[in-house]
Scaffold this motif. Structure first.
Motif, PDB file in Angstrom:
ATOM      1  N   GLU A  31      -6.832  -0.802  -3.787  1.00  7.17           N
ATOM      2  CA  GLU A  31      -7.098   0.329  -2.904  1.00  7.17           C
ATOM      3  C   GLU A  31      -6.721  -0.005  -1.456  1.00  7.17           C
ATOM      4  O   GLU A  31      -6.181   0.810  -0.734  1.00  7.17           O
ATOM      5  N   LYS A  32      -7.009  -1.243  -1.088  1.00 11.81           N
ATOM      6  CA  LYS A  32      -6.717  -1.633   0.282  1.00 11.81           C
ATOM      7  C   LYS A  32      -5.213  -1.740   0.526  1.00 11.81           C
ATOM      8  O   LYS A  32      -4.711  -1.375   1.567  1.00 11.81           O
ATOM      9  N   GLY A  33      -4.539  -2.287  -0.483  1.00  8.38           N
ATOM     10  CA  GLY A  33      -3.122  -2.566  -0.316  1.00  8.38           C
ATOM     11  C   GLY A  33      -2.254  -1.334  -0.337  1.00  8.38           C
ATOM     12  O   GLY A  33      -1.089  -1.383   0.022  1.00  8.38           O
ATOM     13  N   GLN A  34      -2.864  -0.204  -0.764  1.00  6.82           N
ATOM     14  CA  GLN A  34      -2.086   1.021  -0.894  1.00  6.82           C
ATOM     15  C   GLN A  34      -1.364   1.370   0.404  1.00  6.82           C
ATOM     16  O   GLN A  34      -0.223   1.783   0.407  1.00  6.82           O
ATOM     17  N   LYS A  35      -2.097   1.159   1.499  1.00 13.93           N
ATOM     18  CA  LYS A  35      -1.525   1.483   2.797  1.00 13.93           C
ATOM     19  C   LYS A  35      -0.289   0.631   3.070  1.00 13.93           C
ATOM     20  O   LYS A  35       0.721   1.106   3.569  1.00 13.93           O
ATOM     21  N   GLU A  36      -0.427  -0.620   2.706  1.00 18.84           N
ATOM     22  CA  GLU A  36       0.688  -1.553   2.898  1.00 18.84           C
ATOM     23  C   GLU A  36       1.909  -1.096   2.104  1.00 18.84           C
ATOM     24  O   GLU A  36       3.037  -1.153   2.589  1.00 18.84           O
ATOM     25  N   ILE A  37       1.656  -0.606   0.902  1.00 18.40           N
ATOM     26  CA  ILE A  37       2.775  -0.146   0.084  1.00 18.40           C
ATOM     27  C   ILE A  37       3.467   1.025   0.771  1.00 18.40           C
ATOM     28  O   ILE A  37       4.693   1.085   0.849  1.00 18.40           O
ATOM     29  N   TYR A  38       2.654   1.966   1.301  1.00 22.66           N
ATOM     30  CA  TYR A  38       3.246   3.104   2.007  1.00 22.66           C
ATOM     31  C   TYR A  38       4.068   2.636   3.205  1.00 22.66           C
ATOM     32  O   TYR A  38       5.148   3.143   3.476  1.00 22.66           O
ATOM     33  N   ASN A  39       3.511   1.635   3.901  1.00 24.83           N
ATOM     34  CA  ASN A  39       4.239   1.098   5.041  1.00 24.83           C
ATOM     35  C   ASN A  39       5.598   0.579   4.630  1.00 24.83           C
ATOM     36  O   ASN A  39       6.610   0.828   5.267  1.00 24.83           O
ATOM     37  N   ARG A  40       5.580  -0.145   3.525  1.00 23.27           N
ATOM     38  CA  ARG A  40       6.836  -0.729   3.066  1.00 23.27           C
ATOM     39  C   ARG A  40       7.800   0.361   2.645  1.00 23.27           C
ATOM     40  O   ARG A  40       8.990   0.275   2.869  1.00 23.27           O
ATOM     41  N   MET A  41       7.217   1.395   2.017  1.00 20.34           N
ATOM     42  CA  MET A  41       8.083   2.480   1.583  1.00 20.34           C
ATOM     43  C   MET A  41       8.712   3.172   2.782  1.00 20.34           C
ATOM     44  O   MET A  41       9.884   3.516   2.773  1.00 20.34           O
ATOM     45  N   SER A  42       7.889   3.350   3.821  1.00 14.42           N
ATOM     46  CA  SER A  42       8.409   4.072   4.972  1.00 14.42           C
ATOM     47  C   SER A  42       9.511   3.277   5.658  1.00 14.42           C
ATOM     48  O   SER A  42      10.401   3.828   6.282  1.00 14.42           O
ATOM     49  N   GLN A  43       9.450   1.960   5.511  1.00 13.08           N
ATOM     50  CA  GLN A  43      10.519   1.141   6.067  1.00 13.08           C
ATOM     51  C   GLN A  43      11.844   1.442   5.381  1.00 13.08           C
ATOM     52  O   GLN A  43      12.902   1.331   5.963  1.00 13.08           O
TER      53      GLN A  43
END
Lengths: 286, 379
Positions: free
Chosen positions: B257-269
């Motif tokens: 759940e916490k890492g989800q944001k990180e995944i979005y960040n990576r996707m946005s990159q």
């Protein structure tokens, strides 16, 4: 450092070309009594490093090959059930039960598996090689942790067996899965890479004394560029030694395109890799 | 500077600890025990040469190949400063700034396949709103319903997690003596049970590999699929997940759940590469090259979530899929488009992939995702 240099020359005498870095790690593992975790591609000499260490220490190599589903029975100990049964059967008449029970749970009836062997060895420390730890289950890894930190094994019927000499432990992994942090933390880590040009030439010269220097040079540089290709199975050091041997057997002094094609089966073990190297790489290289 | 000798006097316990702290900030796991051992190791006289010193630190601080470059970088930075005599408190700059969050990724943009399909969601008939939403294509969820769907999804995924866990646990009973068989076998041995028969061992839980398409054409689905993958993570300890569009990215460490944001960040990159379209084949080839040796054992199950709209050469796709198929037990392709009325897998990409798949399933609404449960139960 003198002691590090001594390890290198010890290994050298036994035909293993040891990098200074790995020598330092091995030295440290002896000083700190810590296991060494060797990671690297298949065929870079992880297992033979352990074997050579055992030889150089003049001691026994105890090997535990890991696989999926490896359990305590196969790794530590097992009671010799059939022998126990036989003993009961032979003493069926008129014997006291309590005595028999005591007897059948004695050391005689214990089948020692690698981990127990390495701990109960009487004469000096052994080298314990835990090969391809990444293939074992995580549960087993957790269990291994316990042994690697305490160096003792408790058998309910016999009591606790503590190591007389702490074994030198070497774990190898091919990275088919990431190991747990807890296990990694207890080990000294070393990434074993393919040797560089001069080191590999040295290895070939050591394994096949009297080989043509120019041939070695050419062959090593070729195998190194083959390693750089996108292959399914990258040839390791064993393959390059095999190849050198093949070339010597065939009496070749140079590697022509034809020779390469004929002997490529020694280094490449998959039809697709073979086709790829012959069709694309060879054409390009000319 | 690289070859400069380190003055023994300058390497103090204090500076080693500072160095270890810098490594910790970069995410390396180093306990106090290791620090003690480093100092012990140094006490045996390894400080004399820079290479020995480095090697000692490296073997004790690193635990994996990915730690090595971090170590190399910091070592050079830190001990160069050290041997220059600059104070040891130099902070090494660690993290780059937070990436912009990516709501764009979740954006409810206009559907790419015309207005006609829009009717699909409206024409869905169901007893209740919940029932309807379960059957609604993710891409047609209206803004008002999005929150509700999110809730239902969480609930349903949780239920699935429970069911699967229970069944896995039941089959996970260890090896037990099978008395009946043991006795039966002993008859031929004069009634002596010389051979014990055990209950079949629980089959080893297989590795699950997820490849999630996050290209522009999938943006309506990716969010829910990602949620689904996070649920799977809870069930399968042995999971490896990757996202791909024009490039492949390993997201396994962020699957919570916490890492989800990180995944979005990576996707946005990767957003800028969206216009390039999906290069499924090439991404899968990168997967094969970089990861397959590590993650694909013969028994792994591979899930590909993708619409199969390939913009690259299909030869790559075919080759890559054959490679994966040969090294896995099941290759399952989940295509959100399959839920569309009248969908035929005739586009180049999907048509190429089809012969190599074990299962071809839809993944356009909650119900279709839950159907995967029946396959996973046997995994």
């Amino acid at each position: 450092m003198e002691s590090v240099q001594r390890i290198i020359s010890d290994f050298d005498q036994r035909g293993y070309v040891l990098s200074e870095e790995l020598a330092t790690v091995l030295y440290l593992s002896g000083e700190l009594s810590k296991p060494v975790l060797l990671e690297g591609n298949p065929g870079v000499g992880k297992t033979s490093a352990a074997a050579t260490l055992a030889k150089s220490m003049d001691t026994k190599l105890v090997r535990l090959q890991c696989y999926e589903g490896l359990d305590v029975n196969n790794a530590i100990y097992e009671w010799n059930y059939q022998k126990q049964l036989l003993h009961i059967k032979l003493n069926e008449k008129g014997e006291q039960q309590a005595r028999i029970e005591k007897e059948i749970f004695g050391r005689e009836y214990l089948l020692e598996r690698p981990l127990l062997q390495s701990i109960s060895h009487e004469e000096g420390p052994v080298v314990l090689l835990i090969d391809e730890i990444d293939r074992a289950d995580e549960e087993f890894e957790a269990f291994l942790l316990e042994i690697l930190s305490e160096y003792q094994i408790s058998i309910p019927e016999l009591g606790t067996i503590t190591a007389k000499h702490i074994p030198r432990v070497i774990l190898t992994s091919n990275r088919t899965r990431e190991l747990s942090d807890a296990l990694k933390r207890r080990c000294l880590y070393h990434w074993l890479d393919y040797p560089d040009q001069s080191a590999e030439e040295l290895i070939i010269n050591k394994s096949i004394p009297g080989i043509d220097q120019a041939l070695t040079k050419k062959m090593v540089s070729m195998i190194r560029s083959i390693r750089g290709l996108r292959l399914q199975k990258t040839p390791g050091i064993a393959e390059s030694i095999d190849w050198a041997r093949t070339l010597v057997l065939l009496g070749q002094h140079d590697i022509s395109k034809e020779t390469l094609k004929k002997t490529l089966g020694v280094i490449l073990k998959s039809q697709e890799d073979f086709a790829f190297v012959v069709d694309e790489w060879l054409e390009k290289e000319g | 500077m690289k070859t400069a000798e380190i003055n023994i006097g300058e390497v103090t316990a204090r500076s080693v600890i500072d160095f270890v702290n810098a490594l910790r900030e970069e995410g390396l796991i180093i306990g106090p025990g290791e620090v003690k051992e480093i100092l012990q190791g140094l006490a045996t006289g390894l400080v004399g040469r820079r290479s020995d010193f480095k090697c000692c630190l490296k073997s004790l601080c690193c635990g994996s190949r990915k730690d090595l470059p971090v170590f190399e970088r910091l070592f050079e930075m830190f001990w160069q400063i050290q041997s220059n005599g600059v104070g040891s408190k130099t902070k090494v700059k660690v993290k780059d700034e937070q990436q912009k969050s990516s709501l764009i990724f979740l954006g409810h943009k206009k559907g790419q396949w015309g207005e006609s399909e829009e009717e699909d969601s409206r024409s869905v008939s169901g007893a209740s709103k919940v029932e309807r939403l379960r059957k609604t294509d993710f891409s047609h969820v209206e803004r008002v319903d999005a929150a509700l769907l999110e809730e239902i999804a969480a609930q349903l995924f949780k239920q699935m997690e429970h069911r699967l866990k229970r069944r896995l646990k039941y089959s996970a009973r260890g090896s037990v003596l099978n008395m009946g068989r043991t006795l039966r076998k002993s008859i031929s041995k004069g009634g002596w049970p010389t051979e014990m028969v055990f209950q079949r061992k629980r089959p080893a839980r297989r590795k699950l590999i997820v490849l999630l398409d996050i290209s522009g054409s999938m943006d309506k689905y990716s969010h829910y699929l990602l949620r689904f993958v996070i649920t799977l993570r809870k069930l399968f300890k042995n999971i490896e997940a990757f996202t791909f569009s024009t490039q492949l990215d390993r997201i396994t460490p962020f699957l919570n759940e916490k890492g989800q944001k990180e995944i979005y960040n990576r996707m946005s990159q990767n957003l800028n590469s969206w216009s390039g379209g999906t290069r499924i084949g090439e991404c899968l080839e990168v997967f094969n090259e970089k990861y397959s040796r590590e993650v694909l054992t013969g028994s792994s199950v591979v899930l590909v979530f993708s619409d199969g709209l390939e913009t690259g050469e299909v030869v790559h796709l075919e080759k890559a899929l054959m490679h994966i198929k040969r090294r896995s037990r099941h290759l399952i392709w989940l295509n959100p488009l399959k839920g569309m009325k009248g969908y035929q897998p005739v586009q180049r990409g999907m048509a190429t992939a089809l012969p190599h798949l074990d299962y071809f399933m839809s993944a356009h609404n909650l119900d279709s995702l839950l159907k995967l449960e029946n396959i996973l139960i046997n995994v």
